[in-house]
Scaffold this motif. Structure first.
Motif, PDB file in Angstrom:
ATOM      1  N   GLY A 299       0.765  -1.421  -0.023  1.00 46.56           N
ATOM      2  CA  GLY A 299       0.355   0.325  -0.364  1.00 46.56           C
ATOM      3  C   GLY A 299       0.482   0.867   0.045  1.00 46.56           C
ATOM      4  N   GLY A 300       2.246   1.030  -0.033  1.00 44.60           N
ATOM      5  CA  GLY A 300       2.337   2.103  -0.474  1.00 44.60           C
ATOM      6  C   GLY A 300       3.213   2.923   1.332  1.00 44.60           C
ATOM      7  N   VAL A 301       3.018   1.971   2.370  1.00 47.56           N
ATOM      8  CA  VAL A 301       3.405   2.368   3.679  1.00 47.56           C
ATOM      9  C   VAL A 301       5.075   2.743   3.973  1.00 47.56           C
ATOM     10  CG1 VAL A 301       2.632   2.805   6.021  1.00 47.56           C
ATOM     11  CG2 VAL A 301       1.166   2.457   3.927  1.00 47.56           C
ATOM     12  N   PRO A 302       5.398   3.158   4.493  1.00 49.43           N
ATOM     13  CA  PRO A 302       6.763   2.339   5.170  1.00 49.43           C
ATOM     14  C   PRO A 302       7.025   1.284   5.957  1.00 49.43           C
ATOM     15  CG  PRO A 302       7.230   4.962   4.722  1.00 49.43           C
ATOM     16  CD  PRO A 302       5.309   4.755   4.702  1.00 49.43           C
ATOM     17  N   PHE A 303       7.825   0.467   6.189  1.00 48.16           N
ATOM     18  CA  PHE A 303       7.916  -0.635   6.895  1.00 48.16           C
ATOM     19  C   PHE A 303       7.649   0.372   8.753  1.00 48.16           C
ATOM     20  CE2 PHE A 303       8.596  -3.461   3.313  1.00 48.16           C
ATOM     21  CZ  PHE A 303       8.139  -4.173   3.260  1.00 48.16           C
ATOM     22  N   PRO A 304       7.436  -0.798   8.951  1.00 45.94           N
ATOM     23  CA  PRO A 304       7.336  -0.180  10.151  1.00 45.94           C
ATOM     24  C   PRO A 304       9.307  -0.065  10.888  1.00 45.94           C
ATOM     25  CG  PRO A 304       5.590  -1.210  10.823  1.00 45.94           C
ATOM     26  CD  PRO A 304       6.506  -1.921   9.283  1.00 45.94           C
ATOM     27  N   ALA A 305       9.923   1.485  11.813  1.00 49.55           N
ATOM     28  CA  ALA A 305      10.621   0.896  12.268  1.00 49.55           C
ATOM     29  C   ALA A 305      11.053   0.333  12.985  1.00 49.55           C
ATOM     30  CB  ALA A 305      11.163   1.778  12.127  1.00 49.55           C
ATOM     31  N   GLY A 306      12.248  -0.787  13.240  1.00 47.83           N
ATOM     32  CA  GLY A 306      12.420  -1.958  14.295  1.00 47.83           C
ATOM     33  C   GLY A 306      10.975  -2.587  13.814  1.00 47.83           C
ATOM     34  N   SER A 307      10.698  -3.314  13.113  1.00 47.28           N
ATOM     35  CA  SER A 307       9.782  -4.461  12.713  1.00 47.28           C
ATOM     36  C   SER A 307      11.133  -4.824  12.494  1.00 47.28           C
ATOM     37  CB  SER A 307       9.027  -4.363  12.007  1.00 47.28           C
ATOM     38  OG  SER A 307       9.318  -3.057  10.815  1.00 47.28           O
ATOM     39  N   GLU A 308      10.229  -6.341  12.235  1.00 49.64           N
ATOM     40  CA  GLU A 308      10.446  -7.680  11.521  1.00 49.64           C
ATOM     41  C   GLU A 308      10.750  -7.658  10.363  1.00 49.64           C
ATOM     42  OE1 GLU A 308       9.626 -12.427  11.417  1.00 49.64           O
ATOM     43  OE2 GLU A 308       8.821 -11.274  12.297  1.00 49.64           O
ATOM     44  N   GLU A 309       9.410  -6.802   9.668  1.00 46.93           N
ATOM     45  CA  GLU A 309       9.494  -6.754   8.541  1.00 46.93           C
ATOM     46  C   GLU A 309      10.453  -6.245   7.795  1.00 46.93           C
ATOM     47  OE1 GLU A 309       7.374  -6.365  10.479  1.00 46.93           O
ATOM     48  OE2 GLU A 309       4.832  -6.959  10.350  1.00 46.93           O
ATOM     49  N   LEU A 310      10.671  -5.013   8.550  1.00 50.28           N
ATOM     50  CA  LEU A 310      12.247  -4.274   7.939  1.00 50.28           C
ATOM     51  C   LEU A 310      13.095  -5.177   7.924  1.00 50.28           C
ATOM     52  CD1 LEU A 310      12.829  -1.273   7.059  1.00 50.28           C
ATOM     53  CD2 LEU A 310      13.148  -1.125   9.370  1.00 50.28           C
ATOM     54  N   ALA A 311      13.409  -5.584   9.041  1.00 56.08           N
ATOM     55  CA  ALA A 311      14.628  -6.474   9.410  1.00 56.08           C
ATOM     56  C   ALA A 311      15.028  -7.354   7.936  1.00 56.08           C
ATOM     57  CB  ALA A 311      14.933  -6.948  10.696  1.00 56.08           C
ATOM     58  N   ARG A 312      13.908  -7.847   7.105  1.00 50.29           N
ATOM     59  CA  ARG A 312      14.493  -8.742   6.494  1.00 50.29           C
ATOM     60  C   ARG A 312      14.302  -8.212   5.182  1.00 50.29           C
ATOM     61  NH1 ARG A 312      11.975 -13.713   7.088  1.00 50.29           N
ATOM     62  NH2 ARG A 312      10.831 -13.730   9.747  1.00 50.29           N
ATOM     63  N   GLN A 313      13.771  -7.621   5.089  1.00 53.70           N
ATOM     64  CA  GLN A 313      13.885  -6.216   3.832  1.00 53.70           C
ATOM     65  C   GLN A 313      15.862  -5.388   3.763  1.00 53.70           C
ATOM     66  OE1 GLN A 313      12.202  -5.731   1.036  1.00 53.70           O
ATOM     67  NE2 GLN A 313      10.562  -6.389   1.371  1.00 53.70           N
ATOM     68  N   LEU A 316      18.105  -8.043   2.455  1.00 56.80           N
ATOM     69  CA  LEU A 316      18.429  -8.777   0.949  1.00 56.80           C
ATOM     70  C   LEU A 316      19.031  -7.469   0.264  1.00 56.80           C
ATOM     71  CD1 LEU A 316      14.559  -7.415   0.162  1.00 56.80           C
ATOM     72  CD2 LEU A 316      16.383 -10.353   0.563  1.00 56.80           C
ATOM     73  N   PRO A 317      20.254  -8.141  -1.063  1.00 57.98           N
ATOM     74  CA  PRO A 317      21.534  -7.340  -0.767  1.00 57.98           C
ATOM     75  C   PRO A 317      21.109  -6.066  -1.590  1.00 57.98           C
ATOM     76  CG  PRO A 317      21.212  -9.494  -1.653  1.00 57.98           C
ATOM     77  CD  PRO A 317      20.142  -9.153  -1.015  1.00 57.98           C
ATOM     78  N   GLU A 318      19.492  -5.618  -2.124  1.00 59.51           N
ATOM     79  CA  GLU A 318      19.369  -4.381  -2.827  1.00 59.51           C
ATOM     80  C   GLU A 318      19.172  -3.306  -1.286  1.00 59.51           C
ATOM     81  OE1 GLU A 318      15.608  -6.877  -3.244  1.00 59.51           O
ATOM     82  OE2 GLU A 318      17.714  -7.389  -3.112  1.00 59.51           O
ATOM     83  N   HIS A 319      19.252  -4.074  -0.395  1.00 59.23           N
ATOM     84  CA  HIS A 319      18.538  -2.536   0.590  1.00 59.23           C
ATOM     85  C   HIS A 319      19.766  -2.726   1.613  1.00 59.23           C
ATOM     86  CE1 HIS A 319      15.242  -2.143  -0.829  1.00 59.23           C
ATOM     87  NE2 HIS A 319      14.384  -3.098  -0.620  1.00 59.23           N
ATOM     88  N   ALA A 320      21.007  -3.759   1.890  1.00 52.88           N
ATOM     89  CA  ALA A 320      21.553  -4.004   2.730  1.00 52.88           C
ATOM     90  C   ALA A 320      22.688  -2.635   2.866  1.00 52.88           C
ATOM     91  CB  ALA A 320      22.869  -4.686   2.593  1.00 52.88           C
ATOM     92  N   GLN A 321      22.314  -1.657   1.944  1.00 50.51           N
ATOM     93  CA  GLN A 321      23.776  -0.500   2.334  1.00 50.51           C
ATOM     94  C   GLN A 321      23.049   0.503   2.655  1.00 50.51           C
ATOM     95  OE1 GLN A 321      26.740  -0.651   2.419  1.00 50.51           O
ATOM     96  NE2 GLN A 321      26.481  -2.946   2.418  1.00 50.51           N
ATOM     97  N   ALA A 322      21.320   0.806   2.428  1.00 51.26           N
ATOM     98  CA  ALA A 322      20.629   2.181   2.370  1.00 51.26           C
ATOM     99  C   ALA A 322      21.387   2.624   3.533  1.00 51.26           C
ATOM    100  CB  ALA A 322      19.295   0.995   2.611  1.00 51.26           C
ATOM    101  N   LEU A 323      20.569   4.256   3.762  1.00 50.96           N
ATOM    102  CA  LEU A 323      20.637   4.518   5.686  1.00 50.96           C
ATOM    103  C   LEU A 323      19.905   3.458   6.269  1.00 50.96           C
ATOM    104  CD1 LEU A 323      21.311   7.155   6.717  1.00 50.96           C
ATOM    105  CD2 LEU A 323      19.629   8.391   5.679  1.00 50.96           C
ATOM    106  N   VAL A 324      18.644   3.778   6.071  1.00 50.31           N
ATOM    107  CA  VAL A 324      17.012   2.768   6.638  1.00 50.31           C
ATOM    108  C   VAL A 324      17.999   1.911   6.861  1.00 50.31           C
ATOM    109  CG1 VAL A 324      15.800   4.733   5.653  1.00 50.31           C
ATOM    110  CG2 VAL A 324      15.677   2.434   5.296  1.00 50.31           C
ATOM    111  N   CYS A 325      18.817   1.099   6.541  1.00 47.03           N
ATOM    112  CA  CYS A 325      19.173  -0.407   6.916  1.00 47.03           C
ATOM    113  C   CYS A 325      20.536  -0.420   8.259  1.00 47.03           C
ATOM    114  CB  CYS A 325      19.718  -0.907   5.817  1.00 47.03           C
ATOM    115  SG  CYS A 325      17.551  -1.125   5.887  1.00 47.03           S
ATOM    116  N   SER A 326      21.196   1.382   8.521  1.00 44.64           N
ATOM    117  CA  SER A 326      22.750   0.529   9.268  1.00 44.64           C
ATOM    118  C   SER A 326      21.923   0.866  10.354  1.00 44.64           C
ATOM    119  CB  SER A 326      22.741   2.167   8.633  1.00 44.64           C
ATOM    120  OG  SER A 326      23.942   2.363   9.164  1.00 44.64           O
ATOM    121  N   ASN A 327      23.087   1.042  11.449  1.00 46.88           N
ATOM    122  CA  ASN A 327      23.320   0.440  12.737  1.00 46.88           C
ATOM    123  C   ASN A 327      24.211   1.726  13.213  1.00 46.88           C
ATOM    124  OD1 ASN A 327      20.679  -1.616  13.180  1.00 46.88           O
ATOM    125  ND2 ASN A 327      22.626  -2.844  13.339  1.00 46.88           N
TER     126      ASN A 327
END
Length: 535
Positions: A299-313, A316-327
């Motif tokens: 539905g074009g809504v961001p995965f919740p921050a700190g969620s299992e769904e976002l962690a799975r995304q 993935l290689p295409e998102h591994a270097q994204a800002l939103v995935c960095s610790n």
């Protein structure tokens, strides 16, 4: 009646009058003090969580959170100057709204300090594993030891965030044995933080990687994502509000300020405005160089921050270097644009500075326990002082274990949201207390008066409520659940043992130069002889 126990203001003020503080601080010193207290965990750690909620609109989120902090800070300044004793929002509420509501505030502050300490521990862990272990030592910590379980929003293959657990327990141990830091070390840490952010801004905004097109769309989740969703610019503001917590330390210095009517608002608003500009430029540099668009779900809504769904995304290689995935968001950005050395130095800055923030949060927790126990609302055994260490080792140990467990299994974004819920409630109660005191004690001495309280007071109440209801639903629910537990303790134990309820109203002297526990001041905090921070 439930709201009948209001502590006499004269008894509380008698504490402050037993020792006056010399007025030596000017507007410039207050502003620098505020900047040092504010800049910390939030900007180093929560940039990625904020970007996942708002994308480039994170810049607007910093403005929204900063504006709410400004009006809340003015309310804090008036009441801190008027009632300059320990306990902060808890004490203010006791003097205006009665024991029961004061208990709810103190109980919320306990939640705030403990969960905030957990959030900082998790943030420190990201920089430790990424910069110290990986970049400098070439050690890749196994996935099951560097993050919590995926079901809790950790990472694929995660089980426990061991570095976060260890740093929380280590700081707890240091507090228990009474180890102190020098004011010089704290001043150096403040300088390191400011220098690190300045270098980040300079390198990213002038980088060849900087591209204005990366800000489009600027608000991928809109300004307002809906109450309880935690997304959009307002939802991000509710989370990165955590990046501003610490400004209330300036208000506690009102008693030592020359011409407080002029200098306190300059120090408060000046430090908040400077930090807001810093934060906006940091967000612009991060987004403009490597992008900051959220990972969208159905539905074009961001995965919740700190969620299992976002962690799975993020796995993935295409998102591994994204800002939103960095610790370790800021160090990660610099590495991505070819400044690995500077990125590593920034990681070291966070690695060095964040443990002292954990320490002061745990210290604040024990101070609240002390004041509540002093009022008879908690067992005095909890605040028992160790005969050798001269610290309240029992409550420190219990708090530290809880903090460490939370840090070991929960992600930083979720922890920050929960901590913000308690903070926002405390700020709301301070605003109400200021307005009530204007009515009930209009002739009391006020070294600082909020200008236009008829506007500022309601704005603070509405602003804190608005941010609270823009937290994720799960974070909002923690506060009422925690409050129900508090109600059970209050009515089952505290109310019958309250000193005020038993007719004991004397307030023992609290020497601001000699806090009841031996602990280190926060980076940027006042040196001995100044008011303590985040009480």
């Amino acid at each position: 009646m439930l709201l009948d126990r209001v502590k006499p203001l004269d008894a509380i003020l008698a504490t402050a009058e037993k020792k006056s503080l010399k007025r030596t601080l000017g507007a410039f010193q207050l502003t620098l003090f505020g900047i040092g207290c504010i800049i910390g965990t939030g900007i180093f750690v929560l940039t990625s969580a904020g970007a996942q909620k708002a994308g480039p609109g994170l810049m607007l989120a910093f403005v929204i959170a900063g504006l709410v902090c400004i009006v809340a800070a003015l309310c804090y300044a008036e009441i801190a100057a008027m009632i300059p004793v320990a306990g902060s929002a808890y004490t203010y509420s006791y003097a205006t709204m009665g024991e029961f509501l004061a208990w709810t505030v103190g109980w919320a502050l306990v939640l705030e300090y403990a969960i905030a300490a957990s959030a900082v521990s998790v943030g420190w862990s990201g920089y430790f594993t990424g910069t110290i272990l990986n970049e400098f030592m070439g050690i890749e910590l196994p996935a099951f030891l560097r993050a919590g379980p995926l079901a809790f929003g950790g990472a694929e293959g995660g089980f426990i965030n061991l570095p976060a657990l260890i740093i929380a327990l280590l700081v707890t141990w240091l507090l228990m044995i009474g180890t102190t830091e020098s004011a010089r070390v704290n001043a150096v840490l403040v300088a390191i933080k400011i220098a690190a952010l300045t270098a980040f801004i300079g390198l990213t905004l002038t980088s060849a990687y900087f591209d204005p097109d990366k800000f489009n769309p600027f608000l991928p989740a809109g300004i307002f994502g809906g109450f309880g969703t935690g997304v959009g610019a307002v939802g991000a503001a509710a989370t990165i509000f955590f990046a501003y917590v610490g400004f209330d330390a300036v208000s506690t210095a009102a008693e030592e300020t020359k011409n407080p009517q002029r200098n306190v608002p300059i120090g408060l608003i000046g430090s908040l405005l400077i930090c807001t500009v810093f934060y906006i430029l940091v967000a612009a540099g991060a987004v403009g160089t490597i992008g900051g668009q959220p990972i969208m779900g159905p539905g074009g809504v961001p995965f919740p921050a700190g969620s299992e769904e976002l962690a799975r995304q993020c796995a993935l290689p295409e998102h591994a270097q994204a800002l939103v995935c960095s610790n370790e968001a800021l160090a990660h950005v610099l590495r991505q644009i070819g400044f690995s050395g500077v990125g590593n130095m920034l990681g070291i800055a966070a690695f060095l500075a964040l443990p002292s923030v954990i320490l002061i949060l745990l210290f604040g927790q024990t101070r609240i326990f002390f004041v509540m126990a002093r009022d008879g609302l908690l067992p005095e055994k909890l605040s028992e002082v160790h005969p050798k260490w001269r610290t309240p080792y029992i409550v420190t140990a219990l708090t530290g274990v809880v903090v460490a467990i939370a840090a070991a299994f929960l992600p930083v974004g979720q922890l920050a949201d929960i901590a913000n819920a308690g903070t926002l409630y405390a700020f709301l109660m301070v605003a109400i207390a200021v307005m009530l005191l204007r009515k009930s004690a209009p002739d009391r001495k006020r070294p600082f008066r909020v200008p236009g309280l008829i506007i500022i007071g309601p704005l603070t109440v509405l602003g804190t409520l608005f941010l609270f209801f823009n937290l994720p639903t799960a974070a909002m629910l923690v506060l009422p659940i925690w409050s129900v537990v508090g109600f059970l303790i209050y009515f089952g134990y505290s109310r019958s043992r309250s000193h005020l309820g038993r007719g004991i109203v004397e307030v023992p002297e609290l020497d601001p130069d000699a806090p009841p526990i031996d602990a280190a001041p926060m980076p940027g905090a006042p040196v001995p002889g100044s008011p303590s921070t985040r009480e």
